[in-house]
Scaffold this motif. Structure first.
Motif, mmCIF file in Angstrom:
data_model
loop_
_atom_site.group_PDB
_atom_site.id
_atom_site.type_symbol
_atom_site.label_atom_id
_atom_site.label_comp_id
_atom_site.label_asym_id
_atom_site.label_seq_id
_atom_site.Cartn_x
_atom_site.Cartn_y
_atom_site.Cartn_z
ATOM 1 N N VAL A 1 0.846 -1.197 0.000
ATOM 2 C CA VAL A 1 0.000 0.000 0.000
ATOM 3 C C VAL A 1 0.883 1.249 0.000
ATOM 4 O O VAL A 1 0.672 2.181 -0.789
ATOM 5 C CB VAL A 1 -0.949 0.002 1.223
ATOM 6 N N ARG B 1 2.669 1.879 -3.354
ATOM 7 C CA ARG B 1 1.774 2.376 -4.401
ATOM 8 C C ARG B 1 1.346 3.820 -4.126
ATOM 9 O O ARG B 1 1.263 4.629 -5.049
ATOM 10 C CB ARG B 1 0.556 1.445 -4.514
ATOM 11 N N GLN B 2 1.096 4.116 -2.871
ATOM 12 C CA GLN B 2 0.743 5.502 -2.524
ATOM 13 C C GLN B 2 1.837 6.468 -2.982
ATOM 14 O O GLN B 2 1.564 7.577 -3.396
ATOM 15 C CB GLN B 2 0.538 5.619 -1.010
ATOM 16 N N VAL C 1 -8.225 -5.202 -1.069
ATOM 17 C CA VAL C 1 -8.446 -4.189 -2.115
ATOM 18 C C VAL C 1 -7.153 -3.899 -2.883
ATOM 19 O O VAL C 1 -7.101 -4.016 -4.109
ATOM 20 C CB VAL C 1 -9.009 -2.878 -1.503
ATOM 21 N N CYS C 2 -6.111 -3.554 -2.161
ATOM 22 C CA CYS C 2 -4.831 -3.227 -2.809
ATOM 23 C C CYS C 2 -4.005 -4.516 -2.936
ATOM 24 O O CYS C 2 -2.912 -4.632 -2.390
ATOM 25 C CB CYS C 2 -4.097 -2.175 -1.976
ATOM 26 N N PRO D 1 -5.517 -4.949 -7.983
ATOM 27 C CA PRO D 1 -6.012 -3.945 -7.028
ATOM 28 C C PRO D 1 -7.289 -3.279 -7.548
ATOM 29 O O PRO D 1 -7.427 -3.051 -8.743
ATOM 30 C CB PRO D 1 -4.853 -2.943 -6.957
ATOM 31 N N GLN D 2 -8.223 -3.046 -6.625
ATOM 32 C CA GLN D 2 -9.499 -2.442 -7.021
ATOM 33 C C GLN D 2 -9.489 -0.957 -6.627
ATOM 34 O O GLN D 2 -10.147 -0.536 -5.671
ATOM 35 C CB GLN D 2 -10.636 -3.176 -6.315
ATOM 36 N N CYS E 1 -11.282 1.934 -3.659
ATOM 37 C CA CYS E 1 -10.312 2.104 -2.566
ATOM 38 C C CYS E 1 -10.608 3.378 -1.777
ATOM 39 O O CYS E 1 -10.724 4.459 -2.355
ATOM 40 C CB CYS E 1 -8.902 2.168 -3.152
ATOM 41 N N ILE F 1 -8.660 5.117 -0.008
ATOM 42 C CA ILE F 1 -7.557 6.098 0.053
ATOM 43 C C ILE F 1 -7.025 6.407 -1.353
ATOM 44 O O ILE F 1 -5.870 6.788 -1.525
ATOM 45 C CB ILE F 1 -6.420 5.626 0.995
ATOM 46 N N GLN F 2 -7.881 6.280 -2.346
ATOM 47 C CA GLN F 2 -7.436 6.520 -3.728
ATOM 48 C C GLN F 2 -7.055 7.982 -3.970
ATOM 49 O O GLN F 2 -6.220 8.275 -4.824
ATOM 50 C CB GLN F 2 -8.505 6.075 -4.729
ATOM 51 N N ARG G 1 -2.057 5.015 -8.507
ATOM 52 C CA ARG G 1 -3.320 4.358 -8.853
ATOM 53 C C ARG G 1 -3.509 4.124 -10.351
ATOM 54 O O ARG G 1 -4.298 3.263 -10.737
ATOM 55 C CB ARG G 1 -4.530 5.095 -8.282
ATOM 56 N N PRO H 1 -0.960 0.657 -10.694
ATOM 57 C CA PRO H 1 -0.651 0.135 -9.349
ATOM 58 C C PRO H 1 0.244 -1.101 -9.345
ATOM 59 O O PRO H 1 1.090 -1.240 -8.469
ATOM 60 C CB PRO H 1 -2.033 -0.187 -8.764
HETATM 61 S S1 SF4 Z 1 -5.726 3.506 -5.097
HETATM 62 FE FE1 SF4 Z 1 -5.197 1.481 -5.841
HETATM 63 S S2 SF4 Z 1 -3.000 1.346 -5.721
HETATM 64 FE FE2 SF4 Z 1 -3.615 3.086 -4.482
HETATM 65 S S3 SF4 Z 1 -3.780 2.253 -2.397
HETATM 66 FE FE3 SF4 Z 1 -5.808 2.153 -3.322
HETATM 67 S S4 SF4 Z 1 -5.952 0.101 -4.241
HETATM 68 FE FE4 SF4 Z 1 -3.790 0.513 -3.801
#
Ligand code: SF4
Length: 337
Positions: free
Chosen positions: A150, A153-154, A192-193, A198-199, A203, A205-206, A212, A215
């Motif tokens: 997570v 990817r963030q 989710v991630c 990953p969805q 999410c 925290i998208q 994103r 990902p």
């Molecule tokens: S937006 Fe996508 S890549 Fe970013 S934390 Fe959420 S699921 Fe993971």
């Protein structure tokens, strides 16, 4: 690394409150039951971990019940869960916790502080942070593979260092709900991630996620070196049909568990008074094992053990099963030696 501003913590906590999986260890506040879940879930899928968690909680409902049991009984209950050193250390932990504080123990109660938990056998930084936050509401941030993914990817990071991930987790810890926050991040990574699909559209925290759009590019997959190992074993049976097995030495592979003697290397053929029974393949995290199984056609004068009465690894269970089948299928007559 600069801190990422704007991680919507309240949204993630709300998502967790509404979407968390109903796992049995989330319905208890008993630190012992929570500790068991954290140790069992290391490198184990949740569905499998759940089976073993129920088994362990039933067999050892309190720390004292485990401390009072011989380690063989703990290994038997752990049978099939793998990584048996965890069971041995858990047993050592229970005995240490039961000691009076004057003897270096904890008077029968699992300690609540991160530092004291970390001092116990088998407890690393992850487990100490998880148990201190989930069971005792202490403000410690966990880091596991889900949280690392997570975070990577963030921030669009290919290979975040362990220190960077811990620092990110520490900065974003929600102190007044530390246990829920740690679990929310791990739950997000697990459901989710996820590594492959990953969805992001669902999410929570998208809005703060730089990765994103692509990902799965983050983080780079960790390469695990898997060593190929070839072994052979010749299984003998006693006149009652029980295999001749020994308890393996502590500290080695499958230490404390029971099984026939394994030999490294290949064999070109069966030895005298032996038949080839089959080949067993077994994977551990860093080893791919191929075991050629032979059976002695002579009945051993020694007494064997009923596999149901002792703790055996899944590999040893497969070996004994293969050898046993061969005894019934073989054209050889098994002779008394
Ligand atoms: S937006 Fe996508 S890549 Fe970013 S934390 Fe959420 S699921 Fe993971």
């Amino acid at each position: 690394m600069s801190a990422l501003g704007g991680l919507p913590q309240a949204k993630l906590l709300q998502w967790y409150d509404e979407n968390q999986r109903p796992l049995p260890w989330r319905e208890t506040s008993d630190p012992w039951a929570i500790l068991l879940s954290e140790i069992l879930l290391q490198q184990t899928q949740v569905s499998r971990g759940m089976v073993f968690w129920h088994r362990m909680v039933e067999a050892f409902p309190t720390i004292q019940s485990m401390a009072d049991s011989p380690v063989d009984r703990v290994l038997k209950a752990w049978e099939g869960a793998g990584y048996y050193s965890r069971a041995r250390r858990l047993h050592a932990l229970s005995q240490l916790v039961m000691l009076p504080s004057s003897e270096g123990g904890f008077d029968g109660s699992l300690p609540s502080s991160y530092e004291a938990l970390l001092s116990l056998p088998g407890i690393g930084p992850y487990t100490a942070a998880a148990v201190s936050s989930i069971a005792f509401s202490q403000p410690h941030a966990c880091v596991d593979g889900n949280i690392r993914r997570v975070m990577a990817r963030q921030h669009q990071l290919m290979e975040p260092s362990a220190r960077d991930v811990q620092s990110w987790a520490d900065q974003h810890l929600v102190h007044h709900r530390s246990g829920d926050w740690n679990q929310a991040l791990m739950e997000l990574g697990a459901t989710v991630c996820t590594p492959k699909k990953p969805q992001c559209h669902s999410c929570p925290i998208q809005t703060s996620c730089r990765g994103r759009d692509t990902p799965t590019a983050y983080p780079l997959p960790k390469k695990t070196k898997v060593r190929e190992v070839t072994l052979w074993v010749c299984v003998e049976f006693d006149r009652l049909g029980n295999p001749i097995i020994q308890q393996r030495q502590q500290g080695g592979l499958f230490g404390g568990l029971w099984g026939p003697q394994l030999h490294e290397g290949e064999r070109s053929d069966a030895g005298n008074n032996e038949v080839y029974a089959g080949t067993v393949a077994h994977k551990l995290s860093h080893r791919a094992m191929t075991v050629h199984v032979y059976v002695s056609t002579q009945i051993s004068p020694d007494s064997g053990f009923n596999p149901a009465d002792v703790a055996m690894s899944v590999l040893d269970q497969k070996i004994i099963e293969t050898a046993s089948m061969s005894r019934y299928d073989s054209a050889y007559t098994f002779q008394k030696s």
